[in-house]
Design a protein around this motif. Structure first.
Motif, PDB file in Angstrom:
ATOM      1  N   ALA A 364       0.827  -1.207   0.000  1.00 55.55           N
ATOM      2  CA  ALA A 364       0.000   0.000   0.000  1.00 55.55           C
ATOM      3  C   ALA A 364       0.860   1.255   0.000  1.00 55.55           C
ATOM      4  N   MET A 365       1.961   1.232   0.737  1.00 52.37           N
ATOM      5  CA  MET A 365       2.854   2.398   0.763  1.00 52.37           C
ATOM      6  C   MET A 365       3.464   2.639  -0.610  1.00 52.37           C
ATOM      7  N   SER A 366       3.850   1.569  -1.292  1.00 54.20           N
ATOM      8  CA  SER A 366       4.410   1.720  -2.640  1.00 54.20           C
ATOM      9  C   SER A 366       3.363   2.267  -3.599  1.00 54.20           C
ATOM     10  N   VAL A 367       2.148   1.733  -3.518  1.00 57.97           N
ATOM     11  CA  VAL A 367       1.083   2.211  -4.402  1.00 57.97           C
ATOM     12  C   VAL A 367       0.840   3.698  -4.186  1.00 57.97           C
ATOM     13  N   TYR A 368       0.843   4.138  -2.930  1.00 58.06           N
ATOM     14  CA  TYR A 368       0.598   5.554  -2.658  1.00 58.06           C
ATOM     15  C   TYR A 368       1.698   6.439  -3.258  1.00 58.06           C
ATOM     16  N   LYS A 369       2.954   6.008  -3.131  1.00 57.52           N
ATOM     17  CA  LYS A 369       4.053   6.787  -3.713  1.00 57.52           C
ATOM     18  C   LYS A 369       3.898   6.912  -5.224  1.00 57.52           C
ATOM     19  N   PHE A 370       3.521   5.807  -5.876  1.00 58.16           N
ATOM     20  CA  PHE A 370       3.333   5.846  -7.321  1.00 58.16           C
ATOM     21  C   PHE A 370       2.149   6.750  -7.690  1.00 58.16           C
ATOM     22  N   LYS A 376       0.877  14.276  -9.365  1.00 58.84           N
ATOM     23  CA  LYS A 376       1.625  15.531  -9.509  1.00 58.84           C
ATOM     24  C   LYS A 376       1.968  15.801 -10.967  1.00 58.84           C
ATOM     25  N   LEU A 377       2.339  14.747 -11.685  1.00 58.53           N
ATOM     26  CA  LEU A 377       2.643  14.923 -13.105  1.00 58.53           C
ATOM     27  C   LEU A 377       1.395  15.363 -13.859  1.00 58.53           C
ATOM     28  N   ALA A 390       7.546  19.773 -16.350  1.00 64.26           N
ATOM     29  CA  ALA A 390       6.461  18.928 -15.857  1.00 64.26           C
ATOM     30  C   ALA A 390       6.940  17.932 -14.814  1.00 64.26           C
ATOM     31  N   THR A 391       8.233  17.638 -14.805  1.00 64.31           N
ATOM     32  CA  THR A 391       8.749  16.600 -13.898  1.00 64.31           C
ATOM     33  C   THR A 391       9.426  17.184 -12.669  1.00 64.31           C
ATOM     34  N   ARG A 392       9.296  18.485 -12.447  1.00 64.23           N
ATOM     35  CA  ARG A 392       9.904  19.070 -11.258  1.00 64.23           C
ATOM     36  C   ARG A 392       9.075  18.754 -10.029  1.00 64.23           C
ATOM     37  N   GLY A 393       9.746  18.791  -8.874  1.00 61.46           N
ATOM     38  CA  GLY A 393       9.055  18.483  -7.627  1.00 61.46           C
ATOM     39  C   GLY A 393       9.245  17.031  -7.253  1.00 61.46           C
ATOM     40  N   GLN A 394       8.928  16.741  -6.028  1.00 67.18           N
ATOM     41  CA  GLN A 394       9.087  15.370  -5.515  1.00 67.18           C
ATOM     42  C   GLN A 394       7.721  14.785  -5.174  1.00 67.18           C
ATOM     43  N   PRO A 395       7.492  13.505  -5.434  1.00 69.77           N
ATOM     44  CA  PRO A 395       8.372  12.616  -6.202  1.00 69.77           C
ATOM     45  C   PRO A 395       8.150  12.810  -7.703  1.00 69.77           C
ATOM     46  N   ILE A 397       8.521  11.272 -11.815  1.00 70.54           N
ATOM     47  CA  ILE A 397       8.405  10.007 -12.548  1.00 70.54           C
ATOM     48  C   ILE A 397       9.766   9.332 -12.673  1.00 70.54           C
ATOM     49  N   PHE A 398      10.828  10.128 -12.816  1.00 72.27           N
ATOM     50  CA  PHE A 398      12.170   9.551 -12.917  1.00 72.27           C
ATOM     51  C   PHE A 398      12.565   8.862 -11.610  1.00 72.27           C
ATOM     52  N   ASP A 399      12.089   9.408 -10.467  1.00 68.89           N
ATOM     53  CA  ASP A 399      12.420   8.803  -9.179  1.00 68.89           C
ATOM     54  C   ASP A 399      11.782   7.435  -8.999  1.00 68.89           C
ATOM     55  N   ILE A 400      10.571   7.283  -9.522  1.00 67.54           N
ATOM     56  CA  ILE A 400       9.838   6.032  -9.253  1.00 67.54           C
ATOM     57  C   ILE A 400       9.872   5.063 -10.434  1.00 67.54           C
ATOM     58  N   ARG A 401      10.551   5.446 -11.533  1.00 72.84           N
ATOM     59  CA  ARG A 401      10.520   4.594 -12.725  1.00 72.84           C
ATOM     60  C   ARG A 401      11.060   3.201 -12.438  1.00 72.84           C
ATOM     61  N   SER A 402      12.271   3.117 -11.913  1.00 71.07           N
ATOM     62  CA  SER A 402      12.861   1.795 -11.660  1.00 71.07           C
ATOM     63  C   SER A 402      12.112   1.066 -10.546  1.00 71.07           C
ATOM     64  N   LYS A 403      11.633   1.823  -9.534  1.00 66.71           N
ATOM     65  CA  LYS A 403      10.886   1.195  -8.440  1.00 66.71           C
ATOM     66  C   LYS A 403       9.584   0.582  -8.935  1.00 66.71           C
TER      67      LYS A 403
END
Length: 708
Positions: A364-370, A376-377, A390-395, A397-403
């Protein structure tokens, strides 16, 4: 006449609740229109026909004007309040004059809160939410709607009769010795034993608490547990009361009981009777038995299932309810995380509640981060930001791509939902990251929405779909639950009668009359912890209190409820101090902030307002309670009329207010308090103000049982 309806944009009824008067009116209206020889239409069809013009009108205004109405009043003085949450339209109606717009708006937001607690992040997907609220199976839909109707009925009853739900704060039983013993017992005998047992099936008990009616006797959280928010705790109390409703009018204590529980002086003691030696005591309910309650007031009865297709069986205590609660960790705030709620009845009116975390909560925590990253995007793309902007700010898409790649791989290809997520994610990557793709443009907005839907589908698959008969149930074993239930019963056996009386006479005005002559009632709330303290209000014909008996107490109660409603309206406009003379009574309300320095408390108010009496200008000027020196503060930002209601259950207004105020006091732990007082109007204003100052200080003295 009351009604609450949830509908889709296509006017499909997703949920409805009506009182008997509204239901009868609908049936008479549409029954008369039927041709001779035809049966009455199904009530669901009738209510859909009744509200279809309003729903279509609202949708049309949103499409063409980008805005819609939020409330209106018909010629027959029926009040309609509407609020759109994504693609679901909530409509609350009152036709008997008992509720105003604020009450109906609050009911809408509370209903939304209860749905979020029940369904979690699935509520973030309109498509999935419509399917959850309106299952295809008729019996399943009847069970769900009946449960939701029961929650709404329970909340309405509590808000009408319970001060803690009036001000939306938790009330604790004031008995420090017993509370401390029970907290220690929950820690050492309940939580530690359950978490060390092999029968817990991977579940971990995070929170445990004991309720006496709606009041909190003891609460314990394990060391690795997040703080349980006031909003979630109030929602859980509603669910517990809905499962095992209690009637506080039964066994109403006499004057001698009032004296024994008022805590009015050092001579007030309670000596419990010795425990019976017979281990087969008849007071101990059998495992799985449901307490029987004799409802005297017919208004307390739960509304019958309007579908009239199914009677819901009493809940099985051994079967937990899945609830979705807020979790605050070092990494951040995670809303709607899955928990299991075990509600174990000890005796009628006394309940043990256990909240556990399942081994799969990390999903559930992973789903929420995604979900957060895609939301945000989508927002930035909708605002016109494209490319790298469009990709500025946290998190990002580049941060969560591999995850996300690893997450999908871990799910495996066997599940249909996983395969759908994999397909949509592949398409998204081809468009966003591939050299030949369009990149981060507005064309990605539909794919962001699609990704959020697929992620919510994974969440639903993991936490909402009932396990099959071949699946191993992940829950505390019935024997483990019974052991916990029995241990708490043995601990409280000598105290159960006292606790039931104490819950009705938690604090009485007897102990305050000598110091504050002319003070009739008060409510003090620590908004930082979400807890309140107030003298009990007993309004039944049989009960006698300092306020008198029956109608007199009911009159005072109505004044208190009216005062709370008035102060909220002024707080919404940005005022934090209100004084009001109403006939023979004088009302005061103060909201203030303090820092956490015990030796040098600083108190300050924001914009004050003086409400004139009907006779003319009020004789009270601006007043500041000042135990130290005033904190420099800006004005409270006013809220629009159609904003979420002020409170802590549906929307934690005070958390936002504290954040706003703390910006000007970096490095300080700022707390927020509220005080409401009711005095006799003959008391001089300077005495009333002196009482308010002294009362605000006295309630937090150690000898006065501070809010724990």
């Amino acid at each position: 006449m009351k009604c609450l309806l949830i509908a889709s944009e296509s006017a499909e009824v997703l949920f409805h609740w009506t009182d008997p008067e509204f239901q009868q009116n609908i049936q008479e209206q549409y029954g008369a229109s039927q041709e001779e020889g035809q049966g009455l239409p199904a009530f669901e069809d009738s209510i859909s026909t009744q509200f279809a013009p309003i729903i279509i009108s609202c949708s049309t205004m949103v499409d063409r004007l980008g805005d819609s109405y939020t409330s209106f009043t018909t010629e027959n003085n029926h009040i309609y309040v509407l609020h759109q949450f994504d693609e679901c339209l909530y409509i609350a109606v009152n036709g008997d004059g008992e509720e105003g717009e604020d009450d109906l708006r609050r009911k809408i937001y509370v209903m939304k809160k209860m749905i979020e607690v029940m369904f979690g992040m699935v509520t973030l997907s309109s498509n999935l939410m419509r399917r959850e609220l309106r299952p295809q199976d008729t019996e399943q839909r009847a069970r769900l709607w009946t449960h939701l109707q029961g929650l709404l009925e329970t909340y309405s009853q509590l808000r009408e009769n319970d001060q803690s739900f009036l001000v939306e704060a938790v009330e604790r039983l004031i008995h420090p010795t017993l509370c401390e013993q029970c907290i220690e017992f929950l820690e050492r005998r309940i939580v530690q034993q359950l978490n060390s047992s092999v029968e817990r099936a991977g579940e971990e008990v995070l929170h445990s608490f004991i309720l006496v009616h709606t009041k909190l006797l003891a609460f314990y959280s394990s060391r690795n547990a997040s703080t349980l928010s006031t909003s979630d705790l109030l929602a859980l109390i509603i669910m517990a009361q809905n499962m095992y409703p209690s009637n506080t009018d039964l066994d109403d204590p006499g004057p001698e009981d009032i004296e024994s529980t008022s805590g009015s002086g050092p001579e007030s003691f309670y000596t419990p009777e010795p425990s019976p030696t017979d281990s087969t005591n008849s007071d101990k309910p059998a495992r799985g038995s449901t307490p029987v309650f004799e409802f005297v007031d017919p208004d307390i009865q739960m509304a019958e299932d309007s579908l009239q297709t199914l009677e819901v069986p009493p809940p099985d205590p051994s079967t937990p309810r899945r609830v979705f609660l807020e979790v605050s960790l070092k990494e951040g705030l995670y809303p709607m995380m899955p928990h299991s709620m075990y509600c174990l009845p000890l005796w009628p009116g006394i309940t043990l509640v256990l909240l556990t975390k399942s081994p799969t909560s990390a999903v559930a925590m992973s789903v929420y981060k995604f979900l957060e990253a895609f939301a945000k995007l989508e927002k930035r793309l909708s605002e016109g930001h494209e490319g790298s902007a469009a990709t500025r700010g946290q998190p990002t898409i580049f941060d969560i791509r591999s995850k996300l790649d690893k997450f999908i791989k871990a799910l495996g290809p066997s599940e249909i939902q996983s395969a759908q997520l994999q397909h949509v994610w592949t398409e998204f990557k081809n468009r966003a990251f591939a050299r030949g793709g369009p990149g981060f443009t507005k064309e990605l907005i539909p794919w962001c929405k699609n990704m959020k839907t697929q992620l919510c589908g994974i969440y639903r698959q993991c936490f909402l779909i009932e396990p099959g008969p071949s699946d191993v149930p992940r829950r505390l074993s019935p024997s483990l639950q019974e052991r916990a239930q029995t241990m708490v019963q043995e601990k409280l056996m000598d105290w159960k009668d006292f606790l039931l009386v104490k819950s009705k006479r938690n604090i009485t005005m007897v102990s305050y009359l000598e110091d504050f002559p002319g003070l009739i009632h008060f409510i003090c709330v620590d908004r930082s912890t979400g807890q309140m303290i107030a003298p009990s209000l007993n309004v039944t014909e049989r009960s006698t209190s300092e306020l008198g008996k029956g109608p007199v107490a009911q009159f005072i109660k109505s004044k208190v409820w009216s005062l709370v409603s008035t102060t909220r309206r002024y707080l919404q406009k940005g005022y934090s101090t209100v004084t009001l003379r109403d006939g023979d009574f004088y009302f005061c309300y103060f909201l203030w902030f303090e820092n956490d320095t015990v030796s040098n408390k600083q108190v300050g108010y924001l914009r004050p307002v003086i409400v004139p009496s009907k006779a003319g200008k009020s004789d009270i000027d601006v007043y500041l309670i000042n135990k130290g020196y005033k904190l420099e503060a800006g004005e409270i930002p006013p809220l629009p009329d159609d904003s979420a209601p002020i409170g802590m259950l549906a929307w934690d207004y005070y958390r936002k207010l504290l954040r706003y105020y703390s910006k000007h006091h970096q490095g300080e732990v700022v707390k927020c308090y509220e005080l409401l007082t009711v005095h006799l109007g003959v008391i001089p204003s300077e005495i009333i103000l002196q009482h308010c100052r002294q009362l605000a200080s006295k309630l937090w003295e150690p000898s006065r049982n501070p809010l724990l």
